[in-house]
Write a protein that holds these residues in place. Structure first.
Motif, mmCIF file in Angstrom:
data_model
loop_
_atom_site.group_PDB
_atom_site.id
_atom_site.type_symbol
_atom_site.label_atom_id
_atom_site.label_comp_id
_atom_site.label_asym_id
_atom_site.label_seq_id
_atom_site.Cartn_x
_atom_site.Cartn_y
_atom_site.Cartn_z
ATOM 1 N N PRO A 81 -2.609 1.359 64.978
ATOM 2 C CA PRO A 81 -2.060 0.414 64.711
ATOM 3 C C PRO A 81 -0.568 0.199 65.037
ATOM 4 O O PRO A 81 0.023 1.216 65.522
ATOM 5 C CB PRO A 81 -1.810 0.691 62.990
ATOM 6 N N PHE A 84 -2.620 -1.064 57.434
ATOM 7 C CA PHE A 84 -2.487 -0.984 58.920
ATOM 8 C C PHE A 84 -2.832 -2.327 59.617
ATOM 9 O O PHE A 84 -3.572 -2.912 59.404
ATOM 10 C CB PHE A 84 -3.467 0.171 59.438
ATOM 11 N N PHE A 98 -3.222 -3.666 63.198
ATOM 12 C CA PHE A 98 -3.625 -3.195 64.721
ATOM 13 C C PHE A 98 -3.136 -4.296 65.699
ATOM 14 O O PHE A 98 -3.468 -4.010 66.747
ATOM 15 C CB PHE A 98 -5.109 -2.907 64.720
#
Length: 835
Positions: A86, A120, A122
């Motif tokens: 991430p 998260f 990414f």
């Protein structure tokens, strides 16, 4: 033509913005390098770890693809996987997650102390699945993924419409498994801790990303950072959908992961330009030869795909093998036109039937017939060159007869819109007068030049370039694909309106519509990549297989430099030209012949040198815009162009500027009233409509005399349903609502039909409680289906709200879902306005 000069201060403003963009691109690329991980082993992935090649030494800052710089020695047919870390981690309860940011780096450990949520980002969309490692996991946990910054929810059909589930344990790895193929379109991921027995630890979190080994043999760079990003974003979207032996369709699993025949026309074209994977495209053509997806235009577009493949590959044997398939499709198309058969679909735009809602409307009919004529015309010269004289004559005669029949219907011919006009212009069979009239009628209004689906937009910008309207096409490109990038796209979307930029925040959920839930990675939307290679870099085949090709770059004051490559069966054509320094280079593969068109940039060119030798005037073909060097055989050519004069100021054509923004005076927003206790019957004195009839009929006794009718679909896609909204006092208010989560039922349209063109006011009453989701309102001219007012975003307010517009004539109101539960409206009110 009158020109105006841009003030020096504004020039520096442009320059400063360029520097900021370039800096952002450097950081964008650098973040990918730190996140990419190619592990030594993985016992869980269904494919082997990325192997068989190596990472290059230089990055490509414009690409969102973490693997853009990886080169495979042998492009293995099997998929491979890599890991992606991430770019950012956020929490909704800091006390629950100790050392949460540690997993941004190669090693770290999060201590889970309580309930809460980890989110998260990414950084780029991937074909991937989400997993984390924990040696001491305990408690109750769910995981989610999405293309945008909220957990994904989609329509019925896929194995997992809601992209949230409990993880599946594999040793110390916990993986979100939503379908048998595992992969989804993922940019954001979540770990939601519902309960714990004692503190535990997360030692790694990652996306496992699948990729088809495909090298970027083609490339594109220019002095425009935005155009560079467009090229690589489109290429990446196509690459994400490359599967083992065919080209896939929708990356996110919405239940429609088919090999869509018409979609493949754009996707395959981009794939050949970017990756030179002719064998895969050949296999995909075989796969889709007999499948039209019940969409008539897609059957014709399969022929266009075959022609595209033939022109790029030169595979005459394969083309000849499919002559009978071509004839079957052309014969069938003629029958469709004659019998006015069901078209199935022409595009998501309102003007061509809003997808599956009304695909047989006059504009779609005309567009289909003009596409048929265009297809016959494209086939004729190729068939003649291959000695297929009988077929060539047959298709030529069919095209002439069909066009004559269409033109003889004056009412239909004069009323065609931008989509039909696009097919006609791309067909190349109009007179100069007809072409000019169509361009000026349909291609100058900002509010109309962008189709709702970028798939159809590709054909529009191709038509503009065909007639030399590159500047206007670049403006339309910025409205469509530039807007998506500004909203955070790392792959291009299934549908998009430029108006969304006004209210959407980057990475947020986008409106849904005729297409159901919007896919944010649609390879059919990548046509801008093909356009940039063919129209700005300017490399196109003249003879099949690039045995003869043309290089005709488009440069202007903003795009002063371009360089790139196109893979061909003979080798890669490399080309670069910098109009400021007057230098360039062209690599012509052996056994090919090139024609090089050097842009004059509105200046006098005093001298051209090739490999240091002056090109004699007798060897140059000249016009106002280009100098032409012909019959350049295989080799490398250093180019030097000496411009006799230089202009230090940026030029803007004032006449062009005046034509690109037309204000629509048909409708205006009078006001928005959020008071929930109005007396509905007296809100507007002339008449009203409440959605109370269970059979969907309209009580016309409540409508004023200038409103002829109010209608909506009663069956099929886009059919609303009656629901009841309850306010805080438990009062019940009937609502005309969407049918979410049924496929393609996230929207509906209500048509207000008038008896005359007198001006009047109409009010839309929404009903917005916490159970009803976010929605958008779009307004169209009922006759032309042109959009007449920018999209209005409506978030739940807990009240009734009244949106009042002043207009004239018949209007279409479209309600579309964004997030949450079903959305709808609860009333319409009318008041006549004295002219």
């Amino acid at each position: 033509m009158m020109r105006t000069y841009l003030p020096l201060s504004i020039f520096f403003m442009y320059f400063f913005c360029f520097i900021l963009q370039a800096s952002a691109e450097f950081l964008y690329s650098d973040s990918i390098k730190t996140r990419l991980s190619i592990p030594s082993k993985s016992v869980l992935a269904p494919y082997k770890i990325v192997s068989g090649g190596k990472m290059g030494n230089h990055g490509i800052s414009s690409s969102p693809d973490p693997m853009v710089n990886y080169y495979w020695e042998n492009e293995d047919a099997d998929l491979q996987v890599y890991h992606l870390r991430p770019t950012s981690i956020s929490v909704n309860n800091e006390e629950a997650f100790e050392n949460a940011k540690s997993l941004l780096h190669s090693s770290g450990e999060i201590t889970v102390n309580g309930v809460g949520e980890l989110c998260f980002d990414f950084g780029t969309e991937s074909a991937a699945w989400l997993e984390f490692d924990s040696p001491d996991f305990n408690g109750d946990v769910e995981m989610s993924i999405s293309e945008y910054n909220q957990p994904g929810v989609f329509n019925l059909g896929p194995q997992a419409p809601t992209k949230t589930a409990k993880p599946v344990k594999h040793g110390n790895t916990y993986r979100l498994e939503l379908n048998k193929a595992l992969y989804e379109g993922v940019r954001f991921g979540w770990i939601q801790v519902k309960a714990i027995d004692k503190p535990w630890h997360i030692t790694d979190v990652r996306l496992v990303c699948q990729t088809k080994p495909a090298n970027y043999k083609g490339y594109f760079e220019s002095s425009s950072v935005l155009l560079n990003r467009m090229w690589y974003t489109g290429a990446y979207a196509v690459k994400l959908n490359l599967l083992k032996d065919h080209l896939g369709a929708i990356l996110i699993d919405r239940g429609d992961r088919y090999s869509w025949t018409g979609d493949a026309y754009v996707s395959q074209g981009v794939s050949m330009l970017a990756f030179g994977n002719y064998d895969l495209i050949k296999e995909n053509l075989k796969r889709t030869a007999k499948d039209d997806n019940a969409i008539e235009s897609y059957s014709l577009l399969w022929i266009h795909s075959l022609l595209d493949y033939y022109k790029y590959s030169g595979d005459e044997v394969f083309f000849r093998e499919h002559l009978s398939t071509i004839d079957l499709k052309i014969t069938h198309a003629a029958e469709v036109i004659e019998k006015q058969s069901h078209l199935g679909f022409y595009g998501w735009d309102e003007r061509i039937g809003a997808g599956f809602e009304d695909p047989n409307n006059p504009e779609s009919r005309a567009a289909y017939q003009l596409l048929y004529i265009q297809t016959c015309n494209m086939l004729s010269p190729i068939l003649k060159s291959l000695g297929q004289n009988e077929a060539e004559e047959k298709y030529t005669d069919a095209a002439i007869a069909s066009l004559s029949a269409l033109k003889s219907d004056v009412n239909r011919w004069s009323k065609i819109g931008i989509h039909a006009a696009t097919e006609a212009i791309n067909g190349g069979y109009l007179s100069d007068v007809e072409t000019k009239a169509m361009l000026e009628r349909h291609f100058v209004d900002d509010s109309q030049i962008v189709s709702f689906s970028p798939f159809n937009q590709y054909f529009i910008i191709r038509a503009m370039a065909k007639e030399g309207w590159h500047e206007q096409a670049l403006h339309a490109i910025d409205l469509c694909w530039g807007g998506q990038l500004r909203l955070g796209a790392t792959t291009f979307w299934e549908c998009y309106r430029p108006e969304w930029e006004a209210f959407l925040k980057p990475h947020s959920a986008v409106p849904n519509g005729q297409h159901g839930y919007t896919s944010l990675c649609h390879p059919w939307s990548s046509g801008v990549t093909k356009w940039l290679s063919e129209e700005v870099l300017g490399i196109q085949p003249i003879e099949a297989g690039f045995k003869r090709f043309i290089v005709k770059p488009f440069l202007n004051e903003e795009i002063s430099e371009v360089r790139g490559g196109v893979p061909t069966p003979q080798g890669i054509i490399h080309f670069a030209l910098d109009s400021k320094s007057g230098t360039g280079k062209l690599t012509v593969p052996e056994n090919t012949v090139a024609e090089l068109m050097i842009p004059t940039m509105g200046k006098k060119i005093s001298r051209v040198r090739l490999n240091g030798d002056v090109v004699r005037d007798s060897e140059l073909s000249k016009n106002q815009e280009y100098l032409s060097l012909q019959a350049l055989k295989g080799g490398v050519y250093d180019i030097q162009v000496e411009y006799a004069q230089s202009r230090s100021k940026m030029l803007i054509d004032s006449e062009d500027q005046d034509g690109t923004s037309i204000t629509n005076n048909k409708i205006s927003l009078v006001g928005i009233d959020s008071v929930s206790n109005k007396n509905d019957h007296s809100f507007l004195a002339d008449g009203y409509l409440h959605f109370t009839s269970e059979d969907g009929s309209v009580d016309k006794t409540t409508l004023p005399d200038y409103i002829k009718d109010v209608t909506w679909k009663m069956k099929g896609n886009g059919t609303p349903r009656l629901d009841v909204w309850r306010d805080k006092q438990s009062s019940e208010i009937p609502v005309l609502a969407t049918r979410n989560p049924q496929t393609c039922q996230q929207t509906y349209a209500v048509d207000i039909l008038t008896t005359n063109d007198d001006r009047y006011e109409f009010t839309i009453r929404t009903a917005e409680n916490t159970e009803i989701g976010e929605m958008v309102i779009d307004l169209f001219d009922q006759d032309s289906k042109k959009m007449i007012y920018p999209t209005i975003a409506v978030a739940p307010s807990g009240k009734l709200r009244y949106y009042t517009f002043r207009t004239q004539g018949s209007i279409r109101v479209r309600i579309s879902h964004v997030r949450g539960g079903d959305v709808g409206i609860s009333g319409l009110y009318f008041r006549k306005v004295n002219n």
